[in-house]
Design an enzyme around this catalytic site. Sequence first.
Site, PDB file in Angstrom:
ATOM      1  CD1 TRP A 216      67.301  -5.994 101.789  1.00 41.02           C
ATOM      2  CD2 TRP A 216      66.787  -5.646  99.643  1.00 41.02           C
ATOM      3  NE1 TRP A 216      66.236  -5.133 101.760  1.00 41.02           N
ATOM      4  CE2 TRP A 216      65.898  -4.899 100.445  1.00 41.02           C
ATOM      5  CE3 TRP A 216      66.648  -5.589  98.252  1.00 41.02           C
ATOM      6  CZ2 TRP A 216      64.902  -4.091  99.920  1.00 41.02           C
ATOM      7  CZ3 TRP A 216      65.648  -4.788  97.725  1.00 41.02           C
ATOM      8  CH2 TRP A 216      64.791  -4.044  98.549  1.00 41.02           C
ATOM      9  CG  ASP A 384      64.672   5.456 108.403  1.00 40.41           C
ATOM     10  OD1 ASP A 384      65.026   6.457 109.030  1.00 40.41           O
ATOM     11  OD2 ASP A 384      65.379   4.899 107.541  1.00 40.41           O
ATOM     12  CG  ASP A 495      67.010  -1.464 109.892  1.00 44.39           C
ATOM     13  OD1 ASP A 495      67.594  -2.492 109.485  1.00 44.39           O
ATOM     14  OD2 ASP A 495      66.152  -0.859 109.217  1.00 44.39           O
ATOM     15  CB  CYS A 543      65.443  -5.146 111.643  1.00 44.33           C
ATOM     16  SG  CYS A 543      65.146  -4.586 109.966  1.00 44.33           S
ATOM     17  CG  ASP A 565      63.480  -4.784 104.109  1.00 42.35           C
ATOM     18  OD1 ASP A 565      63.090  -4.968 105.282  1.00 42.35           O
ATOM     19  OD2 ASP A 565      64.266  -3.882 103.785  1.00 42.35           O
TER      20      ASP A 565
HETATM   21  C1  DGJ Z   1      65.202  -1.650 106.435  1.00 46.93           C
HETATM   22  C2  DGJ Z   1      64.155  -2.389 107.214  1.00 46.93           C
HETATM   23  O1  DGJ Z   1      64.213  -3.749 106.960  1.00 46.93           O
HETATM   24  C3  DGJ Z   1      62.791  -1.795 106.875  1.00 46.93           C
HETATM   25  O2  DGJ Z   1      61.772  -2.518 107.515  1.00 46.93           O
HETATM   26  C4  DGJ Z   1      62.786  -0.360 107.293  1.00 46.93           C
HETATM   27  O3  DGJ Z   1      62.896  -0.267 108.673  1.00 46.93           O
HETATM   28  C5  DGJ Z   1      63.909   0.395 106.608  1.00 46.93           C
HETATM   29  N1  DGJ Z   1      65.173  -0.261 106.799  1.00 46.93           N
HETATM   30  C6  DGJ Z   1      64.000   1.806 107.127  1.00 46.93           C
HETATM   31  O4  DGJ Z   1      65.069   2.487 106.634  1.00 46.93           O
END
Ligand code: DGJ
Length: 755
Positions: A216, A384, A495, A543, A565
């Site tokens: 991540w 979100d 997501d 995503c 991210d």
């Molecule tokens: C993880 C995503 O990669 C972010 O861009 C964002 O959308 C968050 N989740 C929201 O919880």
Amino acid sequence: MIASMPGIKTNVIKKLHLTFALSVIAFIMACSLSSLQAQIKKTSIHFFPQARIFRLDAADVSYVFGINEKNQIQTLYWGQRLSSEDAFSTPQSSAEISSFDPSINTTPLEYVAWGGGLYVEPDLKITFPDGNRDLTLVYVTHTIEGNHLTVSLKDISREVYVQLHYQIDEATGVLRRSVKVQNKTSSSLKIEQIASATVNLPRAGDYQVHYLTGRWAGEWNLQTQKIQPGKLTLESRRGTTSAQNNPWFAIDRGSNDPENGDVWFGALGWSGSWRINVEQDQAQQVRITAGLNPFDFGYLLHAGETLKTPFFYAGYSHKGIGEASRLLHRFEVNTLLPHAPSPKLRPVLYNSWEATGFDVDEAGQERLAEKAASIGIERFVVDDGWFGQRANDKAGLGDWYVNPKKFPHGLKPLIDKVHSLGMDFGLWIEPEMINPDSDLYRKHPDWVLNFPGRPRTEARNQLVLNLARPDVRDYVFHFIDQLLNGNQIAFLKWDYNRNWSEPGWPAVDIEKQKKVYVAFTNNLYSILKELREKHPHVEIESCSGGGSRVDLGIMRYTDEVWPSDNTDAFDRLSIQDGFTYAYSPAVMMAWVTDSPTWVNHRTLSLEYRFLSSMQGSLGVGANLNKWQPEDFAKAKKMIAQYKSIREIVQRGSLYRLVSPQNDSEHSVTETVSEQRDSSVTFAFLHSSTMMYPFPRIYLRGLSPDKMYKIESLDGKLSAATPSLASGSFWMEHGVDVDLRGDFQAALFRLNAINQ
Ligand code: DGJ
């Protein structure tokens, strides 16, 4: 005309007529022969019955295999395109090396089951109800329909059929392979291991393999290692693709030149647990086997049922790993993406996540939307926090109603406002997840992946819905369908923020429970497919907390992906570099966010951040409420600039001239337009040491004889740079940029002039 010529006798005239007619026929025949040859040169799949050879040719690639004397399907050639005159003789299986390595291990087979003394990686392993676990596949028949070849195999005694499917892409020579297993016996059998394909490389000992690893916020690291006797396993056991390994590889002969030499590459189109083995066997044969991960696997196939594997894509380039990437990019854009061959250019989007976190509401989003529109943003995305009781990541996932406190009149007023500002509207969802603190979980605690009586391990306070269940599949489809029916939504950011744990499916018979690995992913694909059919104008981004679900499987149903991210513009240079080995900048979303970044507190200029993101599909994720008038002015200028080069960036041929993963001080990318009449070059200086000038940039991919004008869009070119020169000049003499200091960047463009 001949008949009317004076002084020529009639029989002579007749003879002349005949000769003329014959030469016309000969000419027509020659023409059709040469057009047949031209056709063969284009794309073809042929079977040569006498030699028992299959030959697939497309673009610069030939792929040849045949049926050997044991009726096994044996690889003969995969590499640069051969002449259509080249003939192959009937394959002969290889001899055993010794009593320890029988022939089945030393013969390069296209698809081999576990049985008959096989020690190399099997493509298929089955247990029959009587305890027999031996399977030996032999050729039965084949069909060729257009560019689709199906070769049917069967076990030597049992009614188990395996169809090998082959397609070859005309423009790139990328091969698509998959397999269908049919159980025509009268009882169930258990598939314990199943691959989509094995590909064999020419026998050699000097190969090196490249692959992508990460985690991540640190995805897309390029790894390179020598292939040695033994096995390299790339895999995900996590239920989804994962950033730990991405299902892509490229293999070369140890060359350090990215634009020269043989490269074989492959990618698996699967968003569930997967595995790719790169094996150098006892006979120095390198074979790559790609498919479903056999870890914790067991697929019960009832009598009469079939199982289809994911697609495995395999390609070859003789122009280095640079061309290998470009072939994949072309294949993705022209063949694979939902709107291929002409997907829309990515709009410049704004996303509020880094600005507001979960604090989204109507007034706040409208304020941001106004500011976003003022700099030329084309799509406004609410991330979100808009639904259920979602104040933070502890609650709400699963309850997909609009939060009445944050949006008292629903989403409509905001969407109308966004439209009135000339943008379209996008929304974040995470459909496969659920917080235990949600109405949905209180109602359906049995809907998650779980083993009864065991803990349910939470990650980010959430559990994974079991999408393999038909009721869960329906729930997910219907809530998204309703959301799209009730609101003018142009874009979904889909997501997926954790991997699996306790992957139990207690609602079905014990022996069917492991089907979850296949059924979950197939249901995900079927939801995406159905949504796209019902709502053809809606675009979707894949995503997964960043780049944890990027693969050629999900890309058949999604228009773009979120690589990471980590939005620090400097880190992004490496992330984007790694990403583009396998995936096109046309799908690579890249936001300009605040500085210093949350990631590492690094401070970077707004120009630098824009130039880093402009190498992909541009977005803005900064908190516009904190921007000063000069930031808006600069952003507006750079977004306009991006729009003027976006077609080149998203459709052109990418050259990674200096990779940030190899060179700690600099990185440079160049993209050349499809017609080779323009190019854009991004140069980044990470830090200046000892007063060394920025290394000269040698461009690639231009037409040597065309004259190109150079234009600096950002940063400075050296004073001696001519304003007009030939493609040869820019490629052989090169370009000097005048960059000094830390974290500096430049962008220049070449345009061919009409001569
Ligand atoms: C993880 C995503 O990669 C972010 O861009 C964002 O959308 C968050 N989740 C929201 O919880």
